[in-house]
Motif scaffolding. Structure first.
Motif: not given
Ligand SMILES: Cc1ncc(COP(=O)(O)O)c(C=O)c1O
Length: 376
Positions: A145-147, A172-174, A257-259, A288-290
Motif C-alpha cells: 500500500e502506498g508503494g 512532505c505529506a505522509c 494544491l492536490e487536496w 510541495c507536491h511531495r
Molecule cells: C502528494 C502525496 N504526498 C504524500 C503522499 C504520502 O506518501 P507516503 O505514503 O510515502 O507517506 C502521497 C501518497 O499518495 C501523495 O500522493
C-alpha cells in the motif's frame, strides 16, 4: 529505463508570499508534481526501483493496494501501462458502483480492480491474504500500500540530492511514511525532515517510518518528526476551511494544491509559520507536491530546553513519537555554551530552539506563563 518522459530533477521554485516573508523565512516548492502528469511526485521516486526489481524478477503483473482515492493506485496503473505490466489494484472497502475520478483513470490505464472488505484489508500483508490473492491471480510482483517498501524508500533518498540550495527543513505529506523515511535519509547532518500526516490519528506513522528505515538502512534515523494536527477530520475529508485554503493559494500562486495530501501539508506549513514554529531568521524551503519545506535558521540556536514544556495547538515529537515538549506549564530555558551540541537522545539545538521560540509565544499570549531564562 525507457517508458515515459520524466522531468528530473524536478523544478525548485521559491514561493513569493508575504505571510512567509514577514517571518523572515524563505519557502521553496520542489515541484515533483511536474515529474510526469501521470506519475507525479513521490510516485515516480517510489516506483522507480520497484519497476527495475519487477523486471529483474521477470514479473509481468504488478499487484498493489490502496483506498478509492489513492494516488498510488493511479500511478501504478500508469507505470503498468508505460512499462509493459498488467496491473491489479486491490481497493479497500465495498465496490464503487460509479467509479470516482481516480479509479476511472486507473481502469483507463488497464488496471483490473478488485475490492476487499475492510476486515480482510487490514490483514492484507498476512501470508493467508497474499496466498489467496496468488491463488486467484497467479504470479505477481507485490507493491505494498502506498508503494512503501525498501525500494521506494531508496528512490526517495534521491530527492534531497536534487536540491542545490542550502536549507534547513524538508517537508512532505505522509500517508504511509515511505517518502519521509527515504527523504530524510538524503539530508545533510544539519538538516531536518518534517512530515505532515494526512490521516487522523497518524501517531502510528512514526513507528512505520522507523521500521521502513530499519528495513532499508539497518536503523532508524533521528533527523525527522511528524506533525499529526492537520488532518481536517480524516483521510480524504474536505472541509470548507481546506477548500478555501486551496482556492486562496490558487489565487495567490496560480498553483492548484492536490487536496488529499499536499494541501494539508501546505496548510500546516502556514499554520506553523504563523505560530512561529519556524523562528525568525530561518531561511525556508518547502517541498510541495511531495514537496518539502525547508527552513534555514541563520543564527544557530543557543538554547536548550530543560524542564517540561507542553504546547496547546502544537506538539513536538522526537522520532519514535516520544513527546519532546508540550507547552502548558512552567518551563525553563537554559542557554547552552556549545553551539551545535547534540543532546544525548539525538535532538539537536535547532529543534530545541524552535520549541523555545514557540513556548515563548504561547507564554506571552497567555500572560500567565513566565519563561525563566538562565544563562551559563
Ligand atoms: C502528494 C502525496 N504526498 C504524500 C503522499 C504520502 O506518501 P507516503 O505514503 O510515502 O507517506 C502521497 C501518497 O499518495 C501523495 O500522493
Amino acid at each position: 529505463m525507457g517508458g515515459v518522459p520524466l522531468r528530473l530533477p524536478s523544478p525548485l521554485v521559491e514561493l513569493d508570499d508575504e505571510r512567509i516573508a514577514q517571518r523572515d523565512i524563505r519557502l521553496f516548492l520542489k515541484r515533483d508534481d511536474l515529474i510526469n502528469p501521470e506519475i507525479p511526485g513521490n510516485k515516480w521516486r517510489k516506483l522507480k526501483y520497484n519497476i527495475s526489481a519487477a523486471k529483474a524478477a521477470g514479473a509481468s503483473t504488478l499487484l498493489t493496494f490502496g483506498g478509492a482515492y489513492s494516488n498510488h493506485i493511479r500511478a501504478t496503473a500508469a507505470v503498468g501501462y508505460y512499462y509493459g505490466f498488467q496491473t491489479i489494484g486491490v481497493i479497500r472497502g465495498e465496490e464503487h458502483r460509479s467509479l470516482n475520478e481516480s479509479l476511472t483513470y486507473a481502469t483507463s490505464r488497464g488496471m483490473s480492480l478488485v475490492y476487499m472488505d475492510r476486515t480482510t484489508y487490514r490483514q492484507k500483508t498476512s501470508p493467508d491474504v497474499i496466498g489467496m490473492l496468488r491463488e486467484r491471480f497467479g504470479d505477481f510482483y507485490l507493491i505494498p500500500e502506498g508503494g512503501s517498501n525498501s525500494a521506494a524508500v531508496r528512490g526517495c533518498v534521491e530527492l534531497a540530492d536534487e536540491i542545490d540550495i542550502d536549507f534547513d527543513f524538508l517537508c512532505c505529506a505522509c500517508g504511509t511514511g515511505g517518502t519521509l523515511a527515504g527523504m530524510s535519509a538524503g539530508l545533510k547532518p544539519d538538516q531536518r525532515a518534517l512530515g505532515f500526516s494526512a490521516l487522523k490519528g497518524g501517531d502510528f506513522l512514526a513507528d512505520d517510518v522507523a521500521q521502513l528505515q530499519r528495513d532499508t538502512f539497518g536503523e532508524p534515523l533521528s533527523n525527522w518528526s511528524i506533525n499529526t494536527e492537520f488532518h481536517f477530520g480524516g483521510f480524504a475529508r474536505r472541509t470548507q476551511e481546506l477548500n478555501e485554503f486551496i482556492a486562496d493559494f490558487s489565487r495567490r500562486h496560480d498553483v492548484t494544491l492536490e487536496w488529499v495530501y499536499v494541501a494539508r501539508m501546505m496548510y500546516g506549513i502556514y499554520a506553523l509559520t504563523d505560530r512561529r514554529f519556524f523562528p525568525r531568521g530561518f531561511r525556508g524551503h518547502s517541498d510541495c507536491h511531495r514537496l518539502t519545506a525547508l527552513l534555514k535558521r541563520s543564527l544557530v540556536s543557543s538554547f536548550q530546553v530543560i524542564g517540561t514544556l507542553s504546547a496547546r495547538g502544537g506538539s513536538w515529537f522526537l522520532p519514535g513519537q516520544r513527546p519532546l515538549a508540550t507547552v502548558d506549564g512552567e518551563f525553563t530555558v537554559e542557554s547552552h555554551p556549545l553551539p551545535g551540541h547534540r543532546l544525548a537522545h539525538g535532538v539537536d539545538h535547532e529543534l530545541y530552539g524552535a520549541v523555545i521560540d514557540r513556548a515563548a509565544v504561547v507564554a506571552s499570549e497567555r500572560g500567565s506563563l513566565r519563561p525563566r531564562a538562565c544563562c551559563h
